[in-house]
Design a protein around this motif. Sequence first.
Motif, PDB file in Angstrom:
ATOM      1  N   VAL A  23      40.635  31.816  34.537  1.00  0.00           N
ATOM      2  CA  VAL A  23      40.535  33.128  34.985  1.00  0.00           C
ATOM      3  C   VAL A  23      40.889  33.166  36.378  1.00  0.00           C
ATOM      4  CG1 VAL A  23      38.747  35.001  35.446  1.00  0.00           C
ATOM      5  CG2 VAL A  23      38.355  33.620  33.583  1.00  0.00           C
ATOM      6  N   THR A  25      41.752  34.722  39.846  1.00  0.00           N
ATOM      7  CA  THR A  25      41.383  35.899  40.676  1.00  0.00           C
ATOM      8  C   THR A  25      41.576  35.826  41.990  1.00  0.00           C
ATOM      9  OG1 THR A  25      39.051  36.956  41.416  1.00  0.00           O
ATOM     10  CG2 THR A  25      39.149  34.551  41.559  1.00  0.00           C
ATOM     11  N   ALA A  32      35.410  40.051  38.907  1.00  0.00           N
ATOM     12  CA  ALA A  32      35.351  38.678  38.427  1.00  0.00           C
ATOM     13  C   ALA A  32      33.947  38.249  38.108  1.00  0.00           C
ATOM     14  CB  ALA A  32      36.010  37.722  39.420  1.00  0.00           C
ATOM     15  N   CYS A  35      33.267  39.563  34.494  1.00  0.00           N
ATOM     16  CA  CYS A  35      34.164  38.752  33.555  1.00  0.00           C
ATOM     17  C   CYS A  35      33.228  37.439  33.260  1.00  0.00           C
ATOM     18  CB  CYS A  35      35.370  38.630  34.020  1.00  0.00           C
ATOM     19  SG  CYS A  35      36.485  37.545  33.034  1.00  0.00           S
ATOM     20  N   VAL A  51      37.787  28.720  36.955  1.00  0.00           N
ATOM     21  CA  VAL A  51      38.187  29.775  37.783  1.00  0.00           C
ATOM     22  C   VAL A  51      39.225  29.513  38.744  1.00  0.00           C
ATOM     23  CG1 VAL A  51      37.086  31.584  39.475  1.00  0.00           C
ATOM     24  CG2 VAL A  51      35.915  30.920  37.369  1.00  0.00           C
ATOM     25  N   ASP A  53      41.057  30.565  42.275  1.00  0.00           N
ATOM     26  CA  ASP A  53      41.414  31.558  43.426  1.00  0.00           C
ATOM     27  C   ASP A  53      42.504  31.402  43.964  1.00  0.00           C
ATOM     28  OD1 ASP A  53      39.386  33.238  45.191  1.00  0.00           O
ATOM     29  OD2 ASP A  53      40.610  31.911  46.275  1.00  0.00           O
ATOM     30  N   ASN A 105      42.325  37.680  32.204  1.00  0.00           N
ATOM     31  CA  ASN A 105      42.262  38.523  33.437  1.00  0.00           C
ATOM     32  C   ASN A 105      40.921  38.648  34.172  1.00  0.00           C
ATOM     33  OD1 ASN A 105      44.904  39.118  33.364  1.00  0.00           O
ATOM     34  ND2 ASN A 105      44.796  41.298  33.864  1.00  0.00           N
ATOM     35  N   ASP A 106      40.810  38.440  35.250  1.00  0.00           N
ATOM     36  CA  ASP A 106      39.463  38.578  35.908  1.00  0.00           C
ATOM     37  C   ASP A 106      38.972  40.222  35.754  1.00  0.00           C
ATOM     38  OD1 ASP A 106      40.974  39.820  38.098  1.00  0.00           O
ATOM     39  OD2 ASP A 106      39.917  38.967  39.470  1.00  0.00           O
TER      40      ASP A 106
END
Length: 300
Positions: A23, A25, A32, A35, A51, A53, A105-106
């Motif tokens: 994911v 973001t 997010a 999600c 995740v 970032d 997608n977030d």
Amino acid sequence: MTGREPGTDGTSQSDWPTVGVVVLTWENYAEASDCLASLGAVSYPNFDVIVVDNGSQDGSLERLEQEFGWCEFVRNDRNLGVTRGNNAGIEYALDNSAEYVLLLNDDTIVTEGFLTSLVLTAERNPDAAVVGGINYHASTGEIHNAGSSFSTLLGGQSFLIDEPKADEPYQVDYVPTCLALLDADFVADNEVLSEEYFFGMEDVDLAVQAREAGKEVLVAPDSEIFHRLGSTSDKSPFAVYHRTRNRLQFAKRHLMGYERRVFLGTFALWLVASCLWWLLHSDRRRASAALKGMTDARAG
């Protein structure tokens, strides 16, 4: 890919392939977090959430780390775009022995069984390199896309498929990377997300790589997610710039001879018509963005 169907013949939960869910973001805590919360309710028994970032500076990463400690986190030092950002997550997933990598997608909300459907489709179709699902508008519940088609004859125009083509998995030109399950063996042997694209066209390029490797791109119609799609984001000068530049980059990478000449001819017609339309409507920013995208692609 294991080549067997998990959950049958006495297999246990541990026999389900490991999926690394990536994911990506950037300064988007509200969406997010929703999600990730929806991923926490997914029924599939063997997946990790990674995740990534993309250099957030608004404190969103720290909030997500605090609230979703069951996820893994990868921090990029700046916004690397869709391709390089996702590639950091893909690399992390492969380093941790994922058999599949899911790009998500977030700004999506997933359903409980969406991942099981994707994995079963991949396991039942050994030639599948990429599997997508059905994307619904989160605001209306209407289908946004059930896969996508792409035309080189029309200068690289893409068209969303607005309803499932069949009740069983079916082939499409490409699936958007907002929901794309990738076979790890295919990922390891190919570039997959080309970093020539900041964002946009990476999904088409991915599908071309799959077909060049003799693989398929499928949609699993029983895998469903809800997507919070912005109404104007794809029309911004930023999006116009990348859409223009990346279509030309794609042509340089994959097209030759007659096909390339037709592509460039119809692309030029689109560019001229679009710029005239924008200028007639006093939208110089989008016209300038398109021309800069063309110039940068030629210089690259």
